[in-house]
Write an enzyme that holds these catalytic residues in place. Structure first.
Site, PDB file in Angstrom:
ATOM      1  CD  GLN A 191      -0.115  -1.494   3.047  1.00  0.00           C
ATOM      2  OE1 GLN A 191      -0.026  -2.434   2.255  1.00  0.00           O
ATOM      3  NE2 GLN A 191       0.045  -1.657   4.353  1.00  0.00           N
ATOM      4  CB  SER A 237      20.742 -10.983   1.615  1.00  0.00           C
ATOM      5  OG  SER A 237      21.922 -10.256   1.488  1.00  0.00           O
ATOM      6  CD  GLN A 259      24.871 -11.486   3.069  1.00  0.00           C
ATOM      7  OE1 GLN A 259      23.738 -11.419   2.616  1.00  0.00           O
ATOM      8  NE2 GLN A 259      25.557 -10.425   3.448  1.00  0.00           N
ATOM      9  CG  HIS A 262      20.764  -9.960   6.197  1.00  0.00           C
ATOM     10  ND1 HIS A 262      20.368  -8.735   6.660  1.00  0.00           N
ATOM     11  CD2 HIS A 262      22.019  -9.779   5.705  1.00  0.00           C
ATOM     12  CE1 HIS A 262      21.330  -7.857   6.462  1.00  0.00           C
ATOM     13  NE2 HIS A 262      22.357  -8.459   5.898  1.00  0.00           N
ATOM     14  CD  GLU A 327      22.712  -8.845  -1.907  1.00  0.00           C
ATOM     15  OE1 GLU A 327      22.433  -9.948  -1.384  1.00  0.00           O
ATOM     16  OE2 GLU A 327      22.249  -7.764  -1.496  1.00  0.00           O
ATOM     17  CG  HIS A 328      27.037  -9.290  -0.626  1.00  0.00           C
ATOM     18  ND1 HIS A 328      25.835  -9.705  -0.121  1.00  0.00           N
ATOM     19  CD2 HIS A 328      27.016  -7.937  -0.574  1.00  0.00           C
ATOM     20  CE1 HIS A 328      25.111  -8.650   0.223  1.00  0.00           C
ATOM     21  NE2 HIS A 328      25.792  -7.559  -0.047  1.00  0.00           N
ATOM     22  CG  ASP A 361      26.223  -5.226   4.753  1.00  0.00           C
ATOM     23  OD1 ASP A 361      25.944  -5.177   3.540  1.00  0.00           O
ATOM     24  OD2 ASP A 361      26.230  -6.278   5.418  1.00  0.00           O
ATOM     25  CD  GLU A 415      12.775   2.542 -41.123  1.00  0.00           C
ATOM     26  OE1 GLU A 415      12.078   3.376 -40.495  1.00  0.00           O
ATOM     27  OE2 GLU A 415      13.793   2.021 -40.639  1.00  0.00           O
ATOM     28  CG  HIS A 420       9.289   9.541 -40.239  1.00  0.00           C
ATOM     29  ND1 HIS A 420       7.987   9.194 -40.035  1.00  0.00           N
ATOM     30  CD2 HIS A 420       9.941   9.295 -39.069  1.00  0.00           C
ATOM     31  CE1 HIS A 420       7.852   8.740 -38.772  1.00  0.00           C
ATOM     32  NE2 HIS A 420       9.027   8.800 -38.174  1.00  0.00           N
TER      33      HIS A 420
END
Lengths: 430, 430
Positions: A191, A237, A259, A262, A327-328, A361, A415, A420
Site C-alpha cells: 500500500q 540476500s 548473510q 539476515h 550479490e556479494h 554494508d 521504411e 518522416h
C-alpha cells in the site's frame, strides 16, 4: 547445508539446479498485491488507512498519525550515544563521497557533419524511499538510498516506513535527520508503494521508488514498474565466499553467518579447494551460531540454503561465481586481483582477507543495495543513476541538414514513412 | 484534434486530463501474455512452433524454418540500391560514433582511510533484440538496438523477428548484416520474448531483452522484468512541437504528421503563441495528409490524439513540456537554448528550425528508442548502459579495517546483526 564436490560425477547437474533454483514471485502474493494497488489507486488515503490498521495495527485517524516530523528525527539524533552518532556520520560521509563522484558528465559537441549532439543528465523531481519496519528496519539502508538521491540532486525525497503498533525506530529517524529527509510517512507494504507511485490526496506522487522490503513490497514495485521508475526487484540476500586454506576458519564462518542472520531465506555459499579447511569452517559455523542472538534465523538459513563447494583448484571458482552471479562475492585469497579480473557477474566484490562483506554494508562507501537472484548478470547496485535520467539533444542548421538529411529521407521512404521524409525534404528543398 | 487555449478558465483541468490519460497495459493482454509465457517456459520449442503457426502463419517444422542465416543477410545487403546501402552505412557509422563514447569509465582509487574502492563496468553475456514484423519492421530500429549492444562489448547478440507467412524484410536483413548479427530467429510476439528470457532447447537464454513491439511484446517484457533486464516498457510514440509564428507552417505540419503516421495511437502536440499560425498549421495538416500513403493512420492519430495548445507566451511552454514529459520535443524557435535549459523531462530534444525529429530517427546518432507515456520523468533513451552492469569492489588491509571497522561494528550491533559485527571484530581483535 549442502556439501558438493566439483569432482563428483553428479556435480554439474547439482550445481545447475542451484543456479536455476532462484525463488521467483509467488502467484498468491502477486494477486493480493494487485488488489492492494487497485484499492489505493481508486480510494487513496481511505484505503491506506484501512490497510495500515489491518497490517501494522497503526491508526491513521488524526493528521499527526500520518507523518513523522523533522523534530522527532532531530530528537532521535540528539539522543544517540556519541559512538553511534559518530558511526552514522562516518557512514554518511563515506557513502556521500563515493556517490557524489558517480554523477555523470553531460555531453555537448559538434561533429564533422556540423551537427550538434549531446545529452544532459537531470535528477528526477521526486524520489520515494521505502524503509522496512520490524526485523529489517536499518538506518544504514536509509543512508544508502537517501544519499545517492541527494547526490543526484533530487529536490523532494520522501520516506515511507511502517510503524507497527505505532512504534518508530530511533536509529532510522536519526539517519533521516542526517540525510536531511523531512517528509516521512508512517505507511508500509504494497500500500505504501502504491501511494508513492499513484499519489493520494495527502501524498504527492514520486517518480522513482527505491529501497528494500519483503515479498509484498518487491512485488508491488515489480507491478508498478513503468508507472514509476524502480531500483530493482530484490530477493533474499546472498554471499559467495571464495577462500583458500590460509584463511582463519573463524573469520570465514563469521562471514557466512553475516548473510545467514539476515533472513531464513538468505543464502551463504563457500567455495574452497581444501577439504580440511571446509570441514573446519563447517564446524566453526556451529560455534558461531551459538554466539548469536540471531541464531535461529542464521541456523535456518544455513541449514536450508547454505552450500559448501569443494573444488580441485580455485581456478574453477570464477566460472562458478559467474554462473551464480551473486550479490556479494568475497575473494579471501592472497592475491585476489586475477580472480577479480575473471569475475564478470557480481553485485559487489570484497578483496583479500581483511575485507569482510559487512564493511560494505555500513561504512566502505559503495552502495549495499545490490542485485540478488542472479540479476547481477544484467543489473547494477543502486547509484545516483537510479535517480537521474538522460535527455539527448540534436541541433542541425541548414547546411548540416543538407549533409545528412538525404540519407534519412532514403531510409524513411524505404521504411514506408513518407511524412518522416517530408519533414526533412520540405526544409532542404528536395 | 483538440484545440486548447491556456488562457481559458477550463485549461488547467483539460491539460491535467491529457497528462493523466496515458494509456496503460490492458488486463486482457496481461492475462493472455501470462498464459503464453507459461506455455513457452514449460513446453519450449513446441509451444513456440504452435504460437508461430497460429499468430504468424509460419510453420517451424524443419530446422531451416527457425532461423535466417548470415548468407541471407549478406544477400539482402548486396541487393540494396547504392543509395540505400550508403544511407544505412551512414546511419550505422553515426550511431556507432555517438554510442561508443557512452561507454562509462571504471573507477579504482584508494581513499584517505586507506580503503581501495572502485567499480567496473562489464557487458552482459547475451542480448536479445526484438524486431517487429509487419507495419513496424524498421531497419533503423535494428541498428539503434544492435549498435549500442555491440559498443557495450556484448559477445552474443540475438535477433528475434516474426516472419508473417514466411515473409522476411530485406532492409531488416541488410541492417543485420551491417550490425554483424548472425543469430536471427523467426519468432515474434510474447512467445519470442519468453523464449529469449527463459531459453528453450534451440534458443539459449539471454540476459537483456530490448527493442520495440506491440502491446503483447511490451507486456511480455514488463512481466519478465527481473528474469531478464529490459530496456523499458514502451507505449505509443509522441511528439511535442513548440513553435513560434516565424516557422514555416508546412514544416511544422510535416513534423506533426511524422509522428502521426506511426500508429493510430501516436500523439502529436503543438504548442504555439500565435493563433493565426496555429490555424495555418491545422489547415496545412489537411494538405499534408492528402500527400501521404500513410494518410489513414496519420489522420486517425491526428483526429483522436492530436492537440494544439495556444499559449499567451512561449515562456509557458517549458512547464507544460515538463508535465507532458514527451518522448520527442522540438524547439522550433530562433534561440532554443534557454528553453532547453528549462526542460527537465523529455526523451530527446530537437533544437531550432532545421532539426526535424525524423533526423533523429535515422542518422543523427543518438538513440531513437526513447521513453514514452511520461516515463521521461524517470527513464532515459536506450544506451550502452542498458547492455552493461557495474560491479563495485572494496579492498581493506588490516590498518584500513582498523580505521573504519569500529564504526561498522557499532552500527551492526545497533541494527541487531551480531554476526555482521563478529565478521569485523574477529579480524581486528576487538
Amino acid at each position: 547445508m549442502l556439501f558438493l564436490r566439483s569432482s563428483d560425477p553428479g556435480f554439474e547437474k547439482a550445481f545447475a539446479r542451484i543456479v536455476r533454483e532462484r525463488r521467483e514471485s509467488d502467484e498468491d502474493v502477486a494477486r493480493s498485491v494487485s488488489r492492494i494497488l487497485g484499492e489505493v489507486r481508486s480510494r487513496g488515503d481511505e484505503a491506506l488507512a484501512e490497510f495500515t490498521a489491518r497490517f501494522d495495527g497503526h491508526s491513521l485517524s488524526q493528521d499527526e498519525d500520518w507523518r513523522i516530523g523533522a523534530d522527532d528525527c532531530r530528537a532521535a539524533y540528539d539522543a544517540l550515544s556519541r559512538d553511534l552518532r559518530d558511526a552514522l556520520e562516518l557512514a554518511a560521509d563515506r557513502i556521500r563521497a563515493y556517490h557524489e563522484a558517480q554523477v555523470p558528465a553531460d555531453r555537448d559537441y559538434r561533429d564533422e557533419a556540423g551537427v550538434r549532439l549531446g545529452a544532459r543528465w537531470r535528477p528526477v523531481d521526486a524520489a520515494g524511499l521505502y524503509v522496512p519496519g520490524g526485523r529489517a528496519a536499518y538506518p544504514s539502508s536509509l543512508l544508502m538510498n537517501a544519499i545517492p538521491a541527494r547526490a543526484a540532486g533530487v529536490e523532494r525525497i520522501v520516506v515511507a516506513t511502517p510503524t507497527p503498533r505505532g512504534a518508530t525506530n530511533t536509529l532510522v529517524l536519526a539517519a533521516a535527520h542526517i540525510a536531511g529527509i523531512d517528509e516521512i510517512w508512517r505507511i508500509g507494504g504494497a500500500q505504501a508503494i502504491a501511494a508513492l507511485a499513484y499519489g493520494t490526496k495527502r501524498i504527492a506522487p514520486v517518480d522513482v521508488v527505491t529501497g528494500p522490503g519483503n515479498a509484498w513490497v518487491a512485488e508491488a514495485k515489480r507491478q508498478l514498474y513503468g508507472v514509476v521508475g524502480i531500483d530493482m526487484v530484490a530477493g533474499p540476500s546472498e554471499i559467495l565466499v571464495i577462500a583458500d586454506r590460509d584463511n582463519d576458519p573463524e573469520w570465514i564462518a563469521a562471514d557466512l553467518m553475516s548473510q545467514a542472520e539476515h533472513d531464513p531465506s538468505s543464502q551463504s555459499i563457500l567455495i574452497t579447494d581444501c577439504e580440511i579447511f571446509a570441514d573446519t569452517v563447517a564446524d566453526r559455523v556451529g560455534v558461531e551460531l551459538g554466539m548469536l542472538e540471531t541464531e535461529r534465523t542464521a541456523r535456518d538459513s544455513w541449514n536450508d540454503h547454505g552450500i559448501i563447494i569443494l573444488v580441485e583448484d580455485l581456478a574453477e571458482a570464477p566460472a562458478l561465481a559467474n554462473a551464480l552471479a551473486a550479490e556479494h562475492v568475497e575473494l579471501a585469497v592472497a592475491d585476489p586481483e586475477p580472480m577479480l579480473d575473471a569475475i564478470r557477474h557480481a553485485g559487489s566484490v570484497f578483496l583479500g582477507r581483511h575485507t569482510p562483506e559487512a564493511i560494505g554494508d555500513y561504512v566502505a562507501g559503495p552502495n549495499h543495495v545490490l542485485p540478488t537472484g542472479r540479476r547481477a548478470r544484467f543489473a547494477s547496485g543502486l547509484s545516483v543513476l537510479d535517480f537521474m535520467k538522460r535527455t539527448s539533444f540534436i541541433e542541425a542548421d541548414e547546411a548540416a541538414l543538407k549533409a545528412i538529411g538525404p540519407a534519412a529521407i532514403a531510409l524513411a521512404e524505404a521504411e514506408g514513412l513518407p511524412a518522416h521524409a517530408r519533414s526533412i525534404s520540405a526544409r532542404i528543398g528536395l
